[in-house]
Motif scaffolding. Sequence first.
Motif, short mmCIF file in Angstrom:
data_model
loop_
_atom_site.label_atom_id
_atom_site.label_comp_id
_atom_site.label_asym_id
_atom_site.label_seq_id
_atom_site.Cartn_x
_atom_site.Cartn_y
_atom_site.Cartn_z
N SER A 1 -8.95 5.64 9.18
CA SER A 1 -9.31 6.44 8.02
C SER A 1 -8.66 7.82 8.07
O SER A 1 -8.15 8.31 7.06
N THR B 1 -2.74 9.36 -2.05
CA THR B 1 -2.53 8.18 -2.88
C THR B 1 -1.25 8.24 -3.70
O THR B 1 -0.91 7.32 -4.41
N GLU C 1 -7.22 -2.32 0.16
CA GLU C 1 -7.06 -2.28 1.62
C GLU C 1 -7.52 -3.59 2.23
O GLU C 1 -8.48 -4.21 1.76
N GLU D 1 -8.03 -5.68 6.23
CA GLU D 1 -8.15 -5.43 7.66
C GLU D 1 -8.13 -6.75 8.43
O GLU D 1 -8.68 -7.75 7.98
N THR E 1 -4.54 -2.65 9.66
CA THR E 1 -5.03 -2.32 8.33
C THR E 1 -3.85 -2.10 7.39
O THR E 1 -2.91 -1.37 7.73
N ARG F 1 -2.82 -0.79 3.57
CA ARG F 1 -3.26 -0.07 2.37
C ARG F 1 -2.02 0.23 1.52
O ARG F 1 -1.25 1.14 1.84
#
Length: 592
Positions: free
Chosen positions: A529, A537, A492, A494, A507, A509
């Motif tokens: 989050s 995932t 990840e 940012e 962000t 990911r």
Amino acid sequence: MELGNGERMSKQDEGSARVGAGQSGREMSAGFRAGAIVGAGLLAAILFMPAGILSAAGQAATGSQAPAAGQTKGPIEIAPLGQSGQAGKSSADSKADTHITPEQAKQLFGLVDELIKFSSDETGLPIKSTVNRRITSGAEVEGYLKSKFEEDEGAKRMQRDEIVLKKFGLLDRDFQLKPFLLALLTEQVEAYYDSKTKTVNMLDWVDVEEQKPVLAHELTHALQDQRVNLDKWDDQTPDDVSMNAAGDAEHLAKDELDTARDAVVEGQATAVMMDYILKPMGKSLVKDPEVMDFVKQQMSSTDSSPVLARAPLLLSESLIFPYREGLSFEQDVWMDKGTPAAFAGTLDRPPTSTWEIMNPRMYEQKRTPAIPLLPNIHPLLDKAYKPYDIGQVGQLDLHILAGIFAGESAARDLTPAWNGGVYWAGQRLNAAPAEQATTNSLALFYLSAWRNAGSADAFAQMYAKELGRKYSGLKVDAAATKTGETLLPAGESEQVFQTNEGPVVITTRGKLVFVAESFPLDMARKLTSTVLDAQGTGELKEAVSRPRPGLPSANGSEQADGQTLTAGLVRFMADCGVMKAAVHGAVAAVRP
């Protein structure tokens, strides 16, 4: 975006009509499918207008033309042919005080029966009832458009959501949407079909020869209406603002339906119009598919449309999308599956998204696009924000966004890698009344999914680079930015920026990009989050609401329907009539 994709101008029970060009967001209304072809431009652009307004003070007249087979002759009207407005004409081709004569009007009335039979033969859609016909003036059309902006609920919604488009950077902060759209539609509308009164409305300032292909277009709407009842068929998108998680799922599942359906009806009508033009040359869209490249080029030309030439990319693309991409969609299905599938088939099983319109083979395989899962974000946000707008950022939206931010080349490169997107906007509860019409009152987040990590990273970098076009006082907040696996999950990254409207956190990911704009930094990270962790995932998790059995999504699971960011705008313009840009583009592509 509910200009939201809700940009419904009005509901059927409010007596609204749809002016027929196509096509994205909340609709102007269902009722009047107008044939105003507007320059080259945005997603879906055919409007429906209410006949009652357009026939104000009109005098009835009768005609003697023979009815088509199986029809009973319907009434015809001629509104006063005064010296009023030149609505719908560009400054380049307007001719002051030019109006068709009563004799020319009767010629047009006679063409209705001839051209609806042509359309029926082309599409296989049967003629079930008579289509009424009338001539209307520019002043009536202009008056109708003004009244829609002032009174129609869909128009009010679109204007309300204007600030969301600005927050995204799709419109400049100082752009005035309402007056520009009014000028654009006034320039572009060339005809319309009223599905409420079953009347095709022809314009008294447009030459008879020019109106012939327009009539073929609009009478296709009449046949569509006789099969599926257009008032209800393309009125599927929720109008309200979602206030909870259940409403969020409902909007994400249904908000893009109308935009895709606009593209179908406009694509079909434009296909018939094209074949009407091509037939004397011994050509057709199916036999000569290469003509499509020329049509697309011409529909993107603004030579005869001064207002369209000044339009932001968002408006021009939303305007032309239902015509251009709708036509391409119909051509592919027509060539692959035949006439019944391309016309009756796409009305009976319409596509659900702009992704299917832009990827017709996916529609043929009964695939629908991915809609990333949106978890319940209300416990985190509702104490500080009032929900303002929610929707998908679809493939069309992404193409427009990338084009505005980085140019057509970037749009071409990134669009095929798109794999879904959702956004949510909220208005600060403590926003002062004077702030509530500005982007400063809004915070938004945007989750963008990609087919590979490289594209996700490229999009994140592009988005970050263009923040300066939206905000002043932009600076990188290196001190606040988290780096390294001790502070961030593996894989990840940012980026944190400070702006005049608060922090922006981007962000990345893996294949996902999450952007939070104008939330306090701690809240932005909690949102990040919450939403990213909800995706898991493995394969992209999807929002599922009222799934359609048997229809797999792009990644194989059953999937519900969804909307795009620009749907409301597309829808509003599509409901106002067939646009000059589409008509002139089609004609210019095949005539010397």
